[in-house]
Design a protein around this motif. Structure first.
Motif, PDB file in Angstrom:
ATOM      1  N   TYR A   1      -3.827  -9.466  11.881  1.00  0.00           N
ATOM      2  CA  TYR A   1      -4.233 -11.146  12.012  1.00  0.00           C
ATOM      3  C   TYR A   1      -3.598 -11.892  10.846  1.00  0.00           C
ATOM      4  CZ  TYR A   1      -8.086  -8.795  14.760  1.00  0.00           C
ATOM      5  OH  TYR A   1      -8.873  -8.593  16.415  1.00  0.00           O
ATOM      6  N   GLY A   2      -3.137 -11.593   9.280  1.00  0.00           N
ATOM      7  CA  GLY A   2      -2.841 -12.005   8.413  1.00  0.00           C
ATOM      8  C   GLY A   2      -1.969 -12.787   8.658  1.00  0.00           C
ATOM      9  N   THR A   3      -1.798 -13.786   8.278  1.00  0.00           N
ATOM     10  CA  THR A   3      -0.366 -14.302   8.299  1.00  0.00           C
ATOM     11  C   THR A   3       0.297 -14.037   6.901  1.00  0.00           C
ATOM     12  OG1 THR A   3      -1.454 -16.385   7.290  1.00  0.00           O
ATOM     13  CG2 THR A   3      -1.373 -16.470   9.414  1.00  0.00           C
ATOM     14  N   ARG A   4      -0.230 -13.608   6.187  1.00  0.00           N
ATOM     15  CA  ARG A   4       0.278 -13.157   5.339  1.00  0.00           C
ATOM     16  C   ARG A   4      -0.231 -12.158   4.338  1.00  0.00           C
ATOM     17  NH1 ARG A   4       0.093 -17.226  -0.107  1.00  0.00           N
ATOM     18  NH2 ARG A   4       0.605 -16.162  -1.984  1.00  0.00           N
ATOM     19  N   VAL A   5       0.190 -11.123   3.289  1.00  0.00           N
ATOM     20  CA  VAL A   5      -0.529 -10.223   3.223  1.00  0.00           C
ATOM     21  C   VAL A   5      -0.707 -10.080   1.507  1.00  0.00           C
ATOM     22  CG1 VAL A   5      -0.151  -7.867   3.205  1.00  0.00           C
ATOM     23  CG2 VAL A   5      -0.233  -9.238   5.353  1.00  0.00           C
ATOM     24  N   VAL A   6      -1.598  -9.869   0.298  1.00  0.00           N
ATOM     25  CA  VAL A   6      -1.091 -10.030  -0.667  1.00  0.00           C
ATOM     26  C   VAL A   6      -1.347  -8.298  -1.127  1.00  0.00           C
ATOM     27  CG1 VAL A   6      -2.362 -10.298  -3.005  1.00  0.00           C
ATOM     28  CG2 VAL A   6      -0.845 -12.080  -0.575  1.00  0.00           C
ATOM     29  N   ALA A   7      -0.945  -7.694  -1.909  1.00  0.00           N
ATOM     30  CA  ALA A   7      -1.491  -6.273  -2.088  1.00  0.00           C
ATOM     31  C   ALA A   7      -1.887  -6.538  -3.841  1.00  0.00           C
ATOM     32  CB  ALA A   7      -0.379  -4.630  -1.485  1.00  0.00           C
ATOM     33  N   LEU A   8      -2.637  -5.011  -4.241  1.00  0.00           N
ATOM     34  CA  LEU A   8      -2.942  -4.952  -5.370  1.00  0.00           C
ATOM     35  C   LEU A   8      -2.723  -3.433  -5.468  1.00  0.00           C
ATOM     36  CD1 LEU A   8      -6.277  -7.593  -5.637  1.00  0.00           C
ATOM     37  CD2 LEU A   8      -3.702  -8.159  -5.984  1.00  0.00           C
ATOM     38  N   ASN A   9      -2.385  -3.227  -6.061  1.00  0.00           N
ATOM     39  CA  ASN A   9      -2.434  -2.391  -6.989  1.00  0.00           C
ATOM     40  C   ASN A   9      -2.953  -2.156  -8.505  1.00  0.00           C
ATOM     41  OD1 ASN A   9      -1.769   1.011  -8.125  1.00  0.00           O
ATOM     42  ND2 ASN A   9      -0.279   0.764  -6.365  1.00  0.00           N
ATOM     43  N   ALA A  10      -3.825  -1.005  -8.825  1.00  0.00           N
ATOM     44  CA  ALA A  10      -4.297  -0.900  -9.668  1.00  0.00           C
ATOM     45  C   ALA A  10      -4.701  -2.397 -10.964  1.00  0.00           C
ATOM     46  CB  ALA A  10      -4.224  -0.601 -11.591  1.00  0.00           C
ATOM     47  N   GLY A  11      -5.145  -3.493 -10.186  1.00  0.00           N
ATOM     48  CA  GLY A  11      -5.501  -4.563 -10.609  1.00  0.00           C
ATOM     49  C   GLY A  11      -4.646  -5.569 -10.707  1.00  0.00           C
ATOM     50  N   ARG A  12      -3.529  -5.172 -10.393  1.00  0.00           N
ATOM     51  CA  ARG A  12      -1.702  -5.949 -10.275  1.00  0.00           C
ATOM     52  C   ARG A  12      -1.363  -6.657  -8.737  1.00  0.00           C
ATOM     53  NH1 ARG A  12       1.722  -6.841 -13.563  1.00  0.00           N
ATOM     54  NH2 ARG A  12       0.816  -6.196 -16.193  1.00  0.00           N
ATOM     55  N   VAL A  13      -0.492  -7.647  -8.397  1.00  0.00           N
ATOM     56  CA  VAL A  13      -0.083  -8.047  -7.394  1.00  0.00           C
ATOM     57  C   VAL A  13       1.326  -7.178  -7.192  1.00  0.00           C
ATOM     58  CG1 VAL A  13       1.314  -9.663  -5.838  1.00  0.00           C
ATOM     59  CG2 VAL A  13      -0.648 -10.283  -7.336  1.00  0.00           C
ATOM     60  N   VAL A  14       1.273  -5.878  -6.344  1.00  0.00           N
ATOM     61  CA  VAL A  14       2.471  -5.317  -5.787  1.00  0.00           C
ATOM     62  C   VAL A  14       2.802  -6.200  -4.566  1.00  0.00           C
ATOM     63  CG1 VAL A  14       1.789  -2.958  -7.281  1.00  0.00           C
ATOM     64  CG2 VAL A  14       1.646  -3.873  -4.537  1.00  0.00           C
ATOM     65  N   PHE A  15       2.413  -6.804  -3.500  1.00  0.00           N
ATOM     66  CA  PHE A  15       3.480  -7.376  -2.614  1.00  0.00           C
ATOM     67  C   PHE A  15       3.318  -8.422  -2.613  1.00  0.00           C
ATOM     68  CE2 PHE A  15       4.133  -8.083   1.470  1.00  0.00           C
ATOM     69  CZ  PHE A  15       4.660  -7.637   1.954  1.00  0.00           C
ATOM     70  N   ASP A  16       3.688  -9.401  -1.845  1.00  0.00           N
ATOM     71  CA  ASP A  16       2.942 -10.634  -1.910  1.00  0.00           C
ATOM     72  C   ASP A  16       4.614 -11.290  -0.524  1.00  0.00           C
ATOM     73  OD1 ASP A  16       2.205 -13.199  -1.040  1.00  0.00           O
ATOM     74  OD2 ASP A  16       2.190 -14.050  -3.098  1.00  0.00           O
ATOM     75  N   GLY A  17       3.769 -11.056   0.985  1.00  0.00           N
ATOM     76  CA  GLY A  17       5.160 -12.067   2.039  1.00  0.00           C
ATOM     77  C   GLY A  17       4.544 -11.839   3.427  1.00  0.00           C
ATOM     78  N   ALA A  18       4.977 -11.542   4.252  1.00  0.00           N
ATOM     79  CA  ALA A  18       4.648 -11.584   5.787  1.00  0.00           C
ATOM     80  C   ALA A  18       4.198 -10.272   5.482  1.00  0.00           C
ATOM     81  CB  ALA A  18       6.280 -11.862   6.460  1.00  0.00           C
TER      82      ALA A  18
END
Ligand SMILES: Nc1ncnc2c1ncn2[C@@H]1O[C@H](COP(=O)(O)OP(=O)(O)OP(=O)(O)O)[C@@H](O)[C@H]1O
Ligand SMILES: [Mg+2]
Lengths: 256, 283
Positions: free
Chosen positions: A212-229
């Protein structure tokens, strides 16, 4: 449309839930937030409409500074953002119709709320939205008489009443079975595509995020560790997000 | 059981490694209870032989023939309200009025005694502690003591009964209400806040619907209890049918006494039934 800069949240007990999060969300995106339990997804979503007060950093929505807004201004910003929840958060003892109508509260005066009198337009809109999420036949039932999937659709109808430009969804399908999950996600997909409502949605399953996503943002311990397709998340990235020992599990196939 | 652990060379959990004759705590508890019981019999002079069984049959015979005539007025100077049935109605209303007064006072205070609403800020937390304390004090003074005090201070009569009953109930109802407030779901509050509603709208839409039924249910439960208590209050100076009961026992009118007691039992049974029915429907 949504610019988040250096957002940090430290809870009173000292937990650093968000640590310098910056995100720039464009109109029409379907952003999926992923991350382990406790990574800060709910906190981030709640900082956007300030159900949780950020410790520092800023959130700007359509040029309006959410973090600086006070009382009335904050409420005017909030009504442009719909929100749905894992536990649906309906007022259980009242009817489905009242729950949906409550989505209009940000546009109504306090006196009108107490008198219980809704305008003809609001009632009309409520029926349209109930129809849209396919629960028109449940209109007069008590909210807690509905199944989980139906309750979440009431939640979506309530949020749609706000005529929002942004929809925040905090694990909207985590309490539902796979088939029902897809039916609920499809409504979110539809309002994203047809109504051009930007969606930010946290999810537990990467398969749903990919679907469903056009973009995925991943958090780990309150930080963005991934941001992309979504397609960019390979085995290595997956382990970075969820840890070395994690294995990916599938949620059932798309029911149609 | 302990053998299971020993056979495997494991340490035995202390609660399993115990026999009644080696367990000092158990022995001390039992012997303390026996000593207390012994002292109690001595001090209270409890002896079933002191019960007066020779009078009992005669009095029971009178009680078995309740005197229905005390229901209405006894002479041309009395009205229906002076008869037992009239006084029973007065007593029921005594319970109702006391409950309503208590509700009116307890309702606003109960919000101040709800932890989830009040612990955010030092000032509100102080108010919370104070109101809680007041509720506890009001509740812990037994209603009979309050009635006696009220009757001494304000004079014997229904006014004293109502005031005393209301006083005690502010404490009880306040506690019940505030616990209902503490038990509300926060999810709907969050959701309604997210729609852009203001504080009053949130309370009206997400909080009040969660409280209406429990509040009504608790109120009916207290109403039931209070109507039950009301006849006894008269006995110690709170007015109503209890006064009449007291007088008839003093005058050895056991047939009138019998009727009054039956009247009270019937009233309590009906109240109990009605209250259970209504509360079942609210659940
Ligand atoms: N009200 C609070 N007070 C203190 N700490 C909190 C509070 N809410 C969340 N936290 C902590 O903040 C961190 C982030 O929590 P958050 O709920 O945002 O995570 P999440 O990613 O939504 O997790 P989940 O997938 O389990 O819902 C966690 O360590 C959590 O324990
Ligand atoms: Mg969460």
């Amino acid at each position: 449309m949504l610019v988040i800069q250096h957002l940090t949240k430290v809870y009173p007990n000292g937990t650093h839930a968000l640590d310098d999060v910056s995100l720039d969300v464009a109109s029409g995106e379907f952003v999926v937030l992923i991350g382990l339990s406790g990574s800060g997804k709910s906190t981030l979503l709640r900082c956007i409409n300030r159900l949780v007060e950020p410790t520092s950093g800023s959130v700007v929505f359509d040029g309006q500074d959410v973090t600086a807004a006070g009382g009335g201004e904050l409420r005017r910003i909030r009504r442009q953002m719909g929100m749905i929840f894992q536990q649906f958060n309906l007022v259980k003892r009242t009817s489905v119709f009242s729950n949906v109508l409550a989505g209009r509260l940000g546009y109504r005066t306090t006196v009108a709320t107490f008198s219980g009198h809704a305008s003809r337009d609001d009632v009309q809109l409520a029926f349209e939205n109930l129809q849209r999420v396919g629960i028109l036949d449940k209109t007069y039932q008590r909210a807690d008489a509905l199944s989980g999937g139906q309750q979440q659709r009431v939640g979506i109808a309530r949020a749609l009443m706000q005529k929002p430009r942004l929809m925040l969804a905090d694990e909207p399908v985590a309490s539902l079975d796979p088939a029902t999950s897809h039916s609920v996600m499809k409504y979110l997909e539809e309002i994203n595509k047809k109504d051009d409502i930007t969606v930010i949605c946290s999810l537990h399953f990467l398969s749903l995020a990919r679907r469903y996503g056009t973009r995925v943002v991943a958090l780990n311990a309150g930080r963005v560790v991934f941001d992309g397709a979504p397609a960019e998340i390979d085995e290595r990235r997956f382990k970075e997000i969820y840890g070395e020992d994690a294995v990916e599990v599938e949620i059932g196939p798309v029911a149609s | 059981m302990a053998d299971y652990f020993r056979a495997r060379g494991l340490a035995v959990p202390p609660e399993l490694d115990r026999h009644w004759y080696t367990d000092w705590r158990r022995l001390i508890t039992v012997s303390t209870a026996l000593v207390v019981l012994g002292i109690g019999f001595q001090l209270t002079d409890f002896d079933p032989r002191h019960l007066q069984f020779d009078y009992a049959p005669k009095i029971l015979a009178q009680l078995a023939r309740p005197d229905v005539s005390v229901c209405g007025p006894q002479n041309e100077y009395e009205t229906w309200l002076d008869g037992a049935c009239g006084l029973m109605v007065v007593t029921i209303f005594l319970g109702i009025v006391a409950t309503l007064i208590a509700v009116v006072i307890a309702l606003p205070l109960s919000f101040l005694a709800a932890r989830n609403l009040m612990t955010g800020h030092p000032v509100t937390a102080a108010i919370y502690t104070l109101v809680r304390f007041v509720f506890t004090v009001m509740r812990s003074i037994d209603v009979l003591i309050v009635v006696i005090l009220a009757a001494v201070i304000f004079g014997i009569g229904t006014a004293a009964g109502i005031m005393a009953l209301a006083f005690h109930n502010v404490g009880v109802i306040g506690k019940l209400y505030s616990e209902a407030i503490e038990g509300i779901e926060t999810g709907p509050i969050e959701a309604i806040t997210a729609t852009g509603a203001n504080r009053l709208q949130v309370i009206w839409t997400a909080v009040v619907p969660q409280l209406v039924n429990p509040f009504i249910s608790f109120t009916i439960y207290r109403l039931d209890t209070n109507v039950r208590l009301a006849p006894i209050l008269g006995y110690v100076g709170g007015g109503g049918i209890g006064v009449m009961l007291f007088q008839n026992i003093q005058l050895l009118n056991y047939r009138a006494t019998s009727f009054i007691i039956l009247l009270i039992i019937a009233t309590v049974a009906v109240m109990d039934f009605l209250s259970a029915q209504v509360r079942k429907r609210l659940a």
